[in-house]
Design an enzyme around this catalytic site. Structure first.
Site, PDB file in Angstrom:
ATOM      1  N   ASP A 194      32.428  -0.739  -9.979  1.00  0.00           N
ATOM      2  CA  ASP A 194      33.181  -1.904  -9.088  1.00  0.00           C
ATOM      3  C   ASP A 194      34.019  -1.281  -8.006  1.00  0.00           C
ATOM      4  O   ASP A 194      35.171  -1.728  -8.108  1.00  0.00           O
ATOM      5  CB  ASP A 194      33.959  -2.927  -9.907  1.00  0.00           C
ATOM      6  CG  ASP A 194      34.893  -2.281 -10.611  1.00  0.00           C
ATOM      7  OD1 ASP A 194      35.046  -1.085 -10.876  1.00  0.00           O
ATOM      8  OD2 ASP A 194      36.065  -2.998 -11.306  1.00  0.00           O
ATOM      9  N   HIS A 196      42.115   7.193 -13.462  1.00  0.00           N
ATOM     10  CA  HIS A 196      41.190   6.257 -14.030  1.00  0.00           C
ATOM     11  C   HIS A 196      39.893   6.790 -14.029  1.00  0.00           C
ATOM     12  O   HIS A 196      39.381   7.538 -14.817  1.00  0.00           O
ATOM     13  CB  HIS A 196      41.296   4.639 -13.933  1.00  0.00           C
ATOM     14  CG  HIS A 196      42.874   4.120 -14.191  1.00  0.00           C
ATOM     15  ND1 HIS A 196      43.498   4.512 -15.311  1.00  0.00           N
ATOM     16  CD2 HIS A 196      43.635   3.344 -13.426  1.00  0.00           C
ATOM     17  CE1 HIS A 196      44.599   3.688 -15.366  1.00  0.00           C
ATOM     18  NE2 HIS A 196      44.510   3.088 -14.394  1.00  0.00           N
TER      19      HIS A 196
HETATM   20  C1  BDR Z   1      40.025   0.225 -14.465  1.00  0.00           C
HETATM   21  O1  BDR Z   1      40.164  -0.859 -13.750  1.00  0.00           O
HETATM   22  C2  BDR Z   1      39.814  -0.932 -12.317  1.00  0.00           C
HETATM   23  O2  BDR Z   1      40.969  -1.523 -11.714  1.00  0.00           O
HETATM   24  C3  BDR Z   1      39.656   0.478 -12.133  1.00  0.00           C
HETATM   25  O3  BDR Z   1      38.951   0.652 -11.072  1.00  0.00           O
HETATM   26  C4  BDR Z   1      39.378   1.270 -13.315  1.00  0.00           C
HETATM   27  O4  BDR Z   1      37.791   1.210 -13.434  1.00  0.00           O
HETATM   28  C5  BDR Z   1      41.337   0.925 -14.887  1.00  0.00           C
HETATM   29  O5  BDR Z   1      41.835  -0.091 -15.794  1.00  0.00           O
HETATM   30 CA    CA Z   2      36.380   0.905 -11.495  1.00  0.00          CA
END
Ligand code: BDR
Ligand code: CA
Length: 311
Positions: free
Chosen positions: A10, A242
């Site tokens: 995403d 992340h």
């Molecule tokens: C996840 O949430 C999204 O905001 C980031 O892209 C990542 O995949 C982290 O909690």
């Molecule tokens: Ca993500």
């Protein structure tokens, strides 16, 4: 031989860093991107996925658009407050030149699973809607996909969306529960480890010095993401790692310590999106175990990402 991977994404600032890292890594062959709502609306993340394959001449890689909404729960607030309305830090990038493939994300995943049996690593780094839809379309893929490496969950620590839920799981808890129960080899790269690898402003600067299209884009879109971490975590310009941690796991799992345990996802009420590990087998169900990353050599992860993005 390079591992074939499909990144379900995403994009998204950290998705961008993750995808650029993967596309620059010889250990993996990205055979497709599938997009999903999450950090921004579904039409926006699909366009961003196209932009990312075009950025450094990877436009031969197919991009399939996936879901705009969760499976069951109503669509709640998107991650635009973290990643910008355009998912690209409010930089308003020009439209991509390429086109999406005709298949939906779920159809694409199913057809690739059959074309390359037991060869594909699925790497979902957004809400798990497309993956649950692919399982619904063809449950056989649970045996055809080699393994699944998810950025998501917070098994041993608090969430980032609610006190108990990480954002990707929270955005579609019903889908996450289906994916967790599917019985395929699955690894959760959750906040438990992604928050241990911290990109400092000095680290960011070292990336930017490389001056290639990937790091130039990251430099443009990062300020919005930094201000989110400043506000919510007091990080002073640093950012957590992340989605790139999931790619790092695929490239070098030895950087991570895992424990094998059944994980359940809460789908109702205040604790919706919580990833609950049954460490002592107290529920005694027939839920298959998954690998939960519980520790990480963060210096190794950060060095790996830097090496790929600056070469
Ligand atoms: C996840 O949430 C999204 O905001 C980031 O892209 C990542 O995949 C982290 O909690
Ligand atoms: Ca993500």
């Amino acid at each position: 031989m390079a591992k074939k991977i499909i990144i379900d994404t995403d994009p998204g600032v950290d998705d961008t860093i993750a995808i650029c890292t993967a596309l620059r890594s010889p250990e993996v062959e990205v055979i497709g991107l599938t997009s999903v709502f999450g950090n921004a609306a579904g039409n926006v993340t699909a366009q961003n996925a196209l932009r990312l394959v075009e950025l450094e001449g990877n436009d031969h890689i197919p991009v399939a658009r996936g879901s705009d909404i969760p499976l069951v729960a109503p669509l709640e607030k998107l991650g635009t407050w973290v990643h910008g309305e355009d998912g690209m830090g409010n930089t308003n990038p020009p439209p991509p030149k390429g086109k999406l493939v005709d298949q939906s994300a779920a159809e694409f995943i199913v057809s690739m699973a059959h074309a390359y049996p037991n060869q594909i690593t699925l790497v979902p780094v957004g809400p798990l809607t497309n993956i649950a839809l692919a399982l619904r379309l063809d449950p056989e893929i649970a045996h055809l996909i080699h393994d699944v490496v998810i950025m998501g969950g917070a098994v041993t620590i608090p969430g980032n969306m609610t006190p108990v839920a990480e954002a990707n799981i929270y955005h579609d808890a019903h889908a996450a529960e289906i994916v967790m129960a599917a019985g395929w080899p699955l690894t959760l790269v959750g906040l438990d480890v992604t928050q241990k690898s911290v990109m400092t402003p000095a680290y960011h600067q070292e990336l930017f010095k490389a001056g290639n299209p990937a790091v130039k884009l990251i430099q443009q879109i990062l300020p919005c993401y930094q201000s989110y971490f400043n506000k919510t975590e007091g990080l002073n310009g640093s950012t957590f790692t992340h989605d790139p941690s999931a790619i790092s796991y695929v490239i070098n799992p030895d950087l991570f310590e895992t424990r094998s345990v059944p994980v359940y996802v809460e789908t109702v009420g205040r604790c919706m999106g919580q990833t609950v590990a049954d460490w002592k087998g107290q529920w005694g169900d027939e839920r298959p175990n998954v690998n939960v990353c519980v520790d990480v050599e963060s210096e190794g992860v950060l060095a790996l990402i830097k090496e790929r993005l600056t070469k």
